[in-house]
Scaffold this motif. Structure first.
Motif, PDB file in Angstrom:
ATOM      1  N   GLY A  72      17.544  -8.879  -1.932  1.00 37.75           N
ATOM      2  CA  GLY A  72      16.510  -9.290  -1.007  1.00 37.75           C
ATOM      3  C   GLY A  72      16.504 -10.797  -0.848  1.00 37.75           C
ATOM      4  N   ASP A  73      16.239 -11.233   0.378  1.00 38.98           N
ATOM      5  CA  ASP A  73      16.236 -12.661   0.679  1.00 38.98           C
ATOM      6  C   ASP A  73      14.963 -12.966   1.455  1.00 38.98           C
ATOM      7  N   LEU A  74      14.126 -13.836   0.877  1.00 36.55           N
ATOM      8  CA  LEU A  74      12.849 -14.133   1.533  1.00 36.55           C
ATOM      9  C   LEU A  74      13.052 -14.773   2.907  1.00 36.55           C
ATOM     10  N   ARG A  75      14.241 -15.324   3.174  1.00 39.81           N
ATOM     11  CA  ARG A  75      14.491 -15.907   4.497  1.00 39.81           C
ATOM     12  C   ARG A  75      14.551 -14.834   5.576  1.00 39.81           C
ATOM     13  N   ASP A  76      14.684 -13.551   5.132  1.00 38.42           N
ATOM     14  CA  ASP A  76      14.675 -12.459   6.099  1.00 38.42           C
ATOM     15  C   ASP A  76      13.266 -12.166   6.610  1.00 38.42           C
ATOM     16  N   LEU A  77      12.262 -12.746   5.930  1.00 41.07           N
ATOM     17  CA  LEU A  77      10.887 -12.441   6.318  1.00 41.07           C
ATOM     18  C   LEU A  77      10.466 -13.332   7.487  1.00 41.07           C
ATOM     19  N   ASP A  78       9.662 -12.760   8.357  1.00 41.09           N
ATOM     20  CA  ASP A  78       9.170 -13.478   9.526  1.00 41.09           C
ATOM     21  C   ASP A  78       7.838 -14.140   9.163  1.00 41.09           C
ATOM     22  N   ALA A  79       7.850 -15.482   9.067  1.00 39.60           N
ATOM     23  CA  ALA A  79       6.638 -16.203   8.650  1.00 39.60           C
ATOM     24  C   ALA A  79       5.478 -15.913   9.602  1.00 39.60           C
ATOM     25  N   HIS A  80       5.772 -15.760  10.882  1.00 41.90           N
ATOM     26  CA  HIS A  80       4.721 -15.485  11.875  1.00 41.90           C
ATOM     27  C   HIS A  80       3.991 -14.181  11.521  1.00 41.90           C
ATOM     28  N   THR A  81       4.778 -13.178  11.092  1.00 43.24           N
ATOM     29  CA  THR A  81       4.175 -11.895  10.704  1.00 43.24           C
ATOM     30  C   THR A  81       3.277 -12.072   9.487  1.00 43.24           C
ATOM     31  N   LEU A  82       3.773 -12.825   8.494  1.00 40.65           N
ATOM     32  CA  LEU A  82       2.976 -13.046   7.290  1.00 40.65           C
ATOM     33  C   LEU A  82       1.657 -13.742   7.609  1.00 40.65           C
ATOM     34  N   VAL A  83       1.730 -14.731   8.510  1.00 42.98           N
ATOM     35  CA  VAL A  83       0.526 -15.509   8.853  1.00 42.98           C
ATOM     36  C   VAL A  83      -0.459 -14.664   9.649  1.00 42.98           C
ATOM     37  N   THR A  84       0.037 -14.059  10.708  1.00 44.08           N
ATOM     38  CA  THR A  84      -0.888 -13.385  11.623  1.00 44.08           C
ATOM     39  C   THR A  84      -1.420 -12.070  11.048  1.00 44.08           C
ATOM     40  N   ARG A  85      -0.739 -11.526  10.042  1.00 47.96           N
ATOM     41  CA  ARG A  85      -1.236 -10.296   9.407  1.00 47.96           C
ATOM     42  C   ARG A  85      -1.816 -10.588   8.015  1.00 47.96           C
ATOM     43  N   GLU A  86      -1.873 -11.871   7.646  1.00 48.97           N
ATOM     44  CA  GLU A  86      -2.401 -12.306   6.346  1.00 48.97           C
ATOM     45  C   GLU A  86      -1.819 -11.481   5.201  1.00 48.97           C
ATOM     46  N   LEU A  87      -0.499 -11.427   5.176  1.00 45.26           N
ATOM     47  CA  LEU A  87       0.184 -10.672   4.120  1.00 45.26           C
ATOM     48  C   LEU A  87       0.441 -11.563   2.914  1.00 45.26           C
ATOM     49  N   GLU A  88       0.404 -10.944   1.750  1.00 42.75           N
ATOM     50  CA  GLU A  88       0.791 -11.634   0.516  1.00 42.75           C
ATOM     51  C   GLU A  88       2.079 -11.010   0.009  1.00 42.75           C
ATOM     52  N   VAL A  89       3.006 -11.840  -0.436  1.00 43.61           N
ATOM     53  CA  VAL A  89       4.223 -11.359  -1.091  1.00 43.61           C
ATOM     54  C   VAL A  89       4.292 -12.050  -2.448  1.00 43.61           C
ATOM     55  N   VAL A  90       4.198 -11.276  -3.520  1.00 44.41           N
ATOM     56  CA  VAL A  90       4.143 -11.871  -4.858  1.00 44.41           C
ATOM     57  C   VAL A  90       5.194 -11.232  -5.764  1.00 44.41           C
ATOM     58  N   GLY A  91       5.572 -11.966  -6.796  1.00 45.41           N
ATOM     59  CA  GLY A  91       6.532 -11.462  -7.770  1.00 45.41           C
ATOM     60  C   GLY A  91       5.833 -10.895  -8.990  1.00 45.41           C
TER      61      GLY A  91
END
Ligand SMILES: [Zn+2]
Length: 350
Positions: free
Chosen positions: A272-291
């Motif tokens: 998995g590569d966090l660069r694959d994540l869409d920052a816009h999606t994380l922001v506008t959906r207020e998602l948390e990604v934690v280890g």
């Protein structure tokens, strides 16, 4: 003071990784340091991580190294400064060696110790008749819990338990577990125990079948659109998603499965590569990604309480048993494609 077993056995047998592969060989019985406990190992796990290590480390200058990180057994001797343990005590061994003095260790988050070392990778592991471990890295095993089950509790069960705590899973929440190998299967079982509604996503029909035993809804990861299937099952997305697969596509699947305001917990290391994540999606959906890494002694103690109370049943977690001589073959089977949803425990370390 040594037991007869420890006194009589100046050597023991163990599985060491050499530059040319694994060998089962005679090793000296370790002498416990002042703060150490000598454990006579009665059961030790062997699986995918040991296979990955054997593949990655062949040719490393730091070999030979005893492999294995999961063990349970009986206290055979104690160092001079050890007051908490007595010869004959039943114990499980935590996989990480930690410093005990850094802010993480003193703050109860010793799984994040700044100078930790993992048994079987950074220091000699536990696939041996005897192992010397810092007294603080042992957890008592209640009577009635067999050693083969007990050895899996600190890591294979502890890691998903800790991850579910990081996720904040509670009664009535919806949880998706992406990847139901050994760790993911325990996550399904533990999330169900916590009262959550669970969806399991995996490409392997056999792994899905085992997740179904614990009441999970099942989604085939090879289907055309697994994220859509999950969203339909969870009416728009799950409150919490665990990525227990650790491959590149699993991370994007995991983020696709979470509802707005939800949290994704990465429990598997690697892929998995966090660069694959869409920052816009994380922001506008207020998602948390934690280890989430490993488990604390507190977590492991809580799991043994659940086992002792009969609320947690891990009897189906041990799928195969072998002896020390069988370990190289088990590791070979796990290399390459490898069997999933399989947990082999070495129950004869003589
Ligand atoms: Zn520390």
């Amino acid at each position: 003071m040594a037991t007869d077993a420890a006194r009589g056995a100046m050597t023991t047998r163990g599985v060491r990784l050499h530059t040319d592969g694994l060998r089962v060989e005679e090793l000296p019985v370790p002498r416990p340091g002042t703060h150490d406990v000598l454990v006579a190992v009665r059961a030790a796990g062997v699986g995918g991580l040991e296979a990955a290590l054997a593949t990655a480390a062949a040719g490393s200058p730091d070999l030979p190294l005893v492999i294995g990180r999961e063990a349970a057994g009986v206290v055979a001797d104690t160092g001079g400064a050890v007051d908490d343990w007595r010869i004959g005590d039943r114990v499980a061994v935590l996989p990480d060696r930690v410093c005990g003095v850094c802010p993480m260790c003193t703050g109860g988050r010793e799984n994040l110790c700044v100078s930790r070392g993992l048994a079987g990778i950074d220091v000699d592991g536990v696939l041996s008749g005897f192992v010397a471990v810092d007294a603080d890295r042992l957890v008592p095993v209640p009577h009635g819990i067999g050693f083969p089950v007990a050895c899996l509790v600190p890591d294979a069960v502890g890691a998903p338990y800790h991850a579910l705590k990081r996720a904040g899973v509670g009664d009535g929440s919806t949880v998706v577990v992406v990847g139901v190998g050994a760790v993911g299967l325990h996550a399904v079982q533990l999330a169900t125990l916590a009262g959550a509604e669970v969806v399991a996503v995996d490409p392997d029909p056999q792994a899905l079948q085992r997740a179904g035993v614990w009441g999970a809804h099942l989604v085939d990861a090879t289907a055309t659109d697994p994220v859509r299937s999950v969203r339909e099952l969870t009416e728009g997305g799950a409150d919490r998603v665990l990525d227990a697969a650790g491959d590149p596509s699993a991370l994007t699947t995991a983020v696709g499965c979470v509802a707005p305001g939800g949290r994704v917990v990465l429990v598997a290391g690697g892929g998995g590569d966090l660069r694959d994540l869409d920052a816009h999606t994380l922001v506008t959906r207020e998602l948390e990604v934690v280890g989430s890494y490993g488990a604390t002694a507190q977590d492991v103690g809580e799991l043994f309480d659940l086992l002792e109370e009969g609320r947690l049943d891990l009897t189906s977690s041990v799928t195969h048993t072998t002896d020390l001589d069988g370990v190289p073959e088990v590791v070979r089977r796990h290399q390459g494609e490898g069997p999933r949803a399989v947990r082999t425990v070495v129950t004869d370390l003589s």
